[in-house]
Design a protein around this motif. Structure first.
Motif, PDB file in Angstrom:
ATOM      1  N   PHE A  56       0.869  -1.175   0.000  1.00  0.00           N
ATOM      2  CA  PHE A  56       0.000   0.000   0.000  1.00  0.00           C
ATOM      3  C   PHE A  56       0.908   1.227   0.000  1.00  0.00           C
ATOM      4  O   PHE A  56       1.549   1.539   0.989  1.00  0.00           O
ATOM      5  N   ASP A  57       0.974   1.906  -1.139  1.00  0.00           N
ATOM      6  CA  ASP A  57       1.872   3.050  -1.295  1.00  0.00           C
ATOM      7  C   ASP A  57       1.251   4.283  -0.628  1.00  0.00           C
ATOM      8  O   ASP A  57       0.246   4.815  -1.092  1.00  0.00           O
ATOM      9  N   LEU A  58       1.861   4.742   0.454  1.00  0.00           N
ATOM     10  CA  LEU A  58       1.377   5.911   1.172  1.00  0.00           C
ATOM     11  C   LEU A  58       2.413   7.028   1.193  1.00  0.00           C
ATOM     12  O   LEU A  58       2.400   7.871   2.099  1.00  0.00           O
ATOM     13  N   ASP A  59       3.299   7.026   0.219  1.00  0.00           N
ATOM     14  CA  ASP A  59       4.317   8.080   0.127  1.00  0.00           C
ATOM     15  C   ASP A  59       3.677   9.292  -0.543  1.00  0.00           C
ATOM     16  O   ASP A  59       3.629   9.394  -1.776  1.00  0.00           O
ATOM     17  N   ILE A  60       3.173  10.201   0.258  1.00  0.00           N
ATOM     18  CA  ILE A  60       2.358  11.317  -0.218  1.00  0.00           C
ATOM     19  C   ILE A  60       3.077  12.139  -1.283  1.00  0.00           C
ATOM     20  O   ILE A  60       4.145  12.695  -1.035  1.00  0.00           O
ATOM     21  N   GLY A  61       2.502  12.204  -2.461  1.00  0.00           N
ATOM     22  CA  GLY A  61       3.043  13.008  -3.539  1.00  0.00           C
ATOM     23  C   GLY A  61       4.273  12.440  -4.219  1.00  0.00           C
ATOM     24  O   GLY A  61       4.726  12.962  -5.240  1.00  0.00           O
ATOM     25  N   MET A  62       4.850  11.373  -3.647  1.00  0.00           N
ATOM     26  CA  MET A  62       6.090  10.820  -4.197  1.00  0.00           C
ATOM     27  C   MET A  62       5.975   9.314  -4.426  1.00  0.00           C
ATOM     28  O   MET A  62       6.980   8.639  -4.567  1.00  0.00           O
ATOM     29  N   GLY A  63       4.781   8.802  -4.438  1.00  0.00           N
ATOM     30  CA  GLY A  63       4.594   7.362  -4.575  1.00  0.00           C
ATOM     31  C   GLY A  63       5.216   6.822  -5.853  1.00  0.00           C
ATOM     32  O   GLY A  63       4.959   7.325  -6.939  1.00  0.00           O
ATOM     33  N   ASN A  64       6.047   5.793  -5.714  1.00  0.00           N
ATOM     34  CA  ASN A  64       6.733   5.272  -6.902  1.00  0.00           C
ATOM     35  C   ASN A  64       6.857   3.752  -6.912  1.00  0.00           C
ATOM     36  O   ASN A  64       7.700   3.216  -7.625  1.00  0.00           O
ATOM     37  N   ILE A  65       6.030   3.061  -6.130  1.00  0.00           N
ATOM     38  CA  ILE A  65       6.096   1.606  -6.127  1.00  0.00           C
ATOM     39  C   ILE A  65       5.856   1.057  -7.533  1.00  0.00           C
ATOM     40  O   ILE A  65       6.563   0.160  -7.996  1.00  0.00           O
ATOM     41  N   HIS A  66       4.860   1.608  -8.231  1.00  0.00           N
ATOM     42  CA  HIS A  66       4.553   1.107  -9.575  1.00  0.00           C
ATOM     43  C   HIS A  66       5.705   1.352 -10.542  1.00  0.00           C
ATOM     44  O   HIS A  66       5.941   0.574 -11.456  1.00  0.00           O
ATOM     45  N   VAL A  67       6.460   2.441 -10.322  1.00  0.00           N
ATOM     46  CA  VAL A  67       7.618   2.730 -11.180  1.00  0.00           C
ATOM     47  C   VAL A  67       8.711   1.687 -10.955  1.00  0.00           C
ATOM     48  O   VAL A  67       9.316   1.181 -11.910  1.00  0.00           O
ATOM     49  N   LEU A  68       8.976   1.353  -9.697  1.00  0.00           N
ATOM     50  CA  LEU A  68       9.984   0.340  -9.390  1.00  0.00           C
ATOM     51  C   LEU A  68       9.592  -1.019  -9.960  1.00  0.00           C
ATOM     52  O   LEU A  68      10.462  -1.829 -10.291  1.00  0.00           O
ATOM     53  N   LEU A  69       8.294  -1.255 -10.080  1.00  0.00           N
ATOM     54  CA  LEU A  69       7.813  -2.513 -10.652  1.00  0.00           C
ATOM     55  C   LEU A  69       7.761  -2.477 -12.175  1.00  0.00           C
ATOM     56  O   LEU A  69       7.503  -3.494 -12.820  1.00  0.00           O
ATOM     57  N   LEU A  71       5.564  -0.768 -13.947  1.00  0.00           N
ATOM     58  CA  LEU A  71       4.158  -0.887 -14.331  1.00  0.00           C
ATOM     59  C   LEU A  71       3.459   0.465 -14.285  1.00  0.00           C
ATOM     60  O   LEU A  71       3.922   1.400 -13.642  1.00  0.00           O
ATOM     61  N   ASN A  72       2.333   0.544 -14.972  1.00  0.00           N
ATOM     62  CA  ASN A  72       1.465   1.702 -14.843  1.00  0.00           C
ATOM     63  C   ASN A  72       0.443   1.430 -13.746  1.00  0.00           C
ATOM     64  O   ASN A  72       0.076   0.283 -13.506  1.00  0.00           O
ATOM     65  N   ALA A  73      -0.003   2.493 -13.105  1.00  0.00           N
ATOM     66  CA  ALA A  73      -1.030   2.345 -12.075  1.00  0.00           C
ATOM     67  C   ALA A  73      -2.335   2.915 -12.617  1.00  0.00           C
ATOM     68  O   ALA A  73      -2.544   4.125 -12.592  1.00  0.00           O
ATOM     69  N   PRO A  74      -3.216   2.060 -13.140  1.00  0.00           N
ATOM     70  CA  PRO A  74      -4.470   2.559 -13.733  1.00  0.00           C
ATOM     71  C   PRO A  74      -5.391   3.216 -12.710  1.00  0.00           C
ATOM     72  O   PRO A  74      -6.199   4.059 -13.060  1.00  0.00           O
ATOM     73  N   VAL A  91      -6.904  -2.220  -6.392  1.00  0.00           N
ATOM     74  CA  VAL A  91      -5.713  -3.049  -6.195  1.00  0.00           C
ATOM     75  C   VAL A  91      -5.188  -3.478  -7.562  1.00  0.00           C
ATOM     76  O   VAL A  91      -5.942  -3.970  -8.403  1.00  0.00           O
ATOM     77  N   CYS A  92      -3.910  -3.272  -7.788  1.00  0.00           N
ATOM     78  CA  CYS A  92      -3.276  -3.637  -9.065  1.00  0.00           C
ATOM     79  C   CYS A  92      -2.427  -4.890  -8.867  1.00  0.00           C
ATOM     80  O   CYS A  92      -1.784  -5.060  -7.829  1.00  0.00           O
ATOM     81  N   SER A  93      -2.408  -5.727  -9.867  1.00  0.00           N
ATOM     82  CA  SER A  93      -1.587  -6.938  -9.817  1.00  0.00           C
ATOM     83  C   SER A  93      -0.248  -6.682 -10.491  1.00  0.00           C
ATOM     84  O   SER A  93      -0.058  -5.668 -11.160  1.00  0.00           O
ATOM     85  N   SER A  94       0.679  -7.593 -10.308  1.00  0.00           N
ATOM     86  CA  SER A  94       2.004  -7.475 -10.928  1.00  0.00           C
ATOM     87  C   SER A  94       2.467  -8.857 -11.367  1.00  0.00           C
ATOM     88  O   SER A  94       1.913  -9.870 -10.920  1.00  0.00           O
ATOM     89  N   PRO A  95       3.490  -8.916 -12.205  1.00  0.00           N
ATOM     90  CA  PRO A  95       4.016 -10.224 -12.617  1.00  0.00           C
ATOM     91  C   PRO A  95       4.823 -10.903 -11.522  1.00  0.00           C
ATOM     92  O   PRO A  95       5.307 -12.011 -11.716  1.00  0.00           O
ATOM     93  N   TYR A  96       4.984 -10.245 -10.371  1.00  0.00           N
ATOM     94  CA  TYR A  96       5.883 -10.737  -9.326  1.00  0.00           C
ATOM     95  C   TYR A  96       5.140 -11.311  -8.122  1.00  0.00           C
ATOM     96  O   TYR A  96       5.663 -11.363  -7.022  1.00  0.00           O
TER      97      TYR A  96
END
Length: 291
Positions: A56-69, A71-74, A91-96
């Motif tokens: 659960f990405d809670l990095d306010i204004g700087m969330g980048n979990i999807h970038v590290l993966l 992926l795009n976050a729809p 909730v988004c899925s990933s290949p990992y």
């Protein structure tokens, strides 16, 4: 009516008895210490062990979990607030084998929710907690009033620092701030980007001793992640290093850190109030009073 009441009581009891996810908040005293990288790769390592994991990405204004993966976050938490979607829908899925919820660009909206939306959020989180083994909250750098409720409600807090003096000072200040609000919080220390193992251990031991001396607080050391060029290579490829370089020293060290965590948890018998119930109590007694 009596049958319905009995069914309702049975449902409530089953919810109370159901296994809920282990909740972990990953924090740092300052930005730039690699907190999100640690969160992402630990989540993947936990999934490899057969766990169902949600980040659960809670990095306010700087969330980048999807970038590290890579992926795009729809969808993001904004869709929950503005478009009344349920958390399960964003909730988004990933290949990992891990799932994630994106903070989006306007997560700060969540800090000014009306009472109904706030409780809807917590009810949604409670449902999610029944679907996963671990929920990892990737928090923004530092501890703020906005994030404090989550930090003192989760089962454990992973504190990521580097050997830099400013990072160490900020990590201590952040833990002190949390301790002032809750003495029950369990901290686990990780030193990232150390040049040598000894340097990282000295950093963590210094933090540990400082917490014991000035706050009378016992904290646990998970371990050290060394500076490694493959981390930058993986970030450039937008593929987690645990996936891109599974046999690397740093990937193996992630496994060791999680084993250390498991060993500490197995010897700890502290009974805590459940995460969502604790959050609901905070919101009812504090935030919701002023709505």
């Amino acid at each position: 009516m009596r049958d319905q009441a009995e069914q309702l009581r049975a449902k409530i009891n089953s919810m109370n008895d159901a296994k809920q996810a282990k909740t972990i908040a990953v924090v740092s005293g300052k930005g730039g210490v690699g907190k999100s990288n640690v969160s992402t790769n630990m989540a993947i390592a936990l999934a490899k062990q057969g766990n169902k994991v949600l980040v659960f990405d809670l990095d306010i204004g700087m969330g980048n979990i999807h970038v590290l993966l890579g992926l795009n976050a729809p969808f993001s938490i904004s869709d929950f607030i503005k478009h009344h979607m349920n958390l399960e829908e964003i909730v988004c899925s990933s290949p990992y084998q891990i799932s994630y919820i994106s903070a989006g660009n306007s997560f700060s909206e969540i800090m000014d929710l009306d009472g109904g939306t706030a409780m809807r959020l917590l009810d949604n989180i409670e449902r999610l907690s029944l679907q996963y083994d671990y929920i990892i909250f990737d928090m923004g750098a530092g501890a703020t009033a906005s994030s404090l409720e989550i930090l003192i409600a989760v089962d454990n807090v992973f504190v990521v620092t580097t050997p830099e003096p400013t990072a160490i000072t900020d990590a201590y200040s952040m833990m002190k701030y949390i301790c002032m609000k809750s003495s029950e919080t369990q901290f686990y220390l990780i030193c990232n980007r150390a040049e040598k193992e000894k340097e990282g251990l000295i950093t963590l031991q210094r933090l540990q001793l400082t917490m014991e001396k000035f706050l009378q607080k016992q904290v646990s050391i998970l371990g050290v992640l060394l500076e490694d060029s493959i981390v930058r290579k993986a970030v450039a490829k937008q593929t987690p290093f645990y996936v891109e370089f599974p046999n690397s020293a740093i990937a193996k060290k992630i496994d060791m850190l999680l084993q250390n965590y498991s060993d500490v948890v197995m010897t700890s018998f502290v009974k805590k109030e459940r995460f969502v119930q604790k959050l609901k109590s905070f919101w009812r007694n504090n935030r919701l009073k002023v709505k």
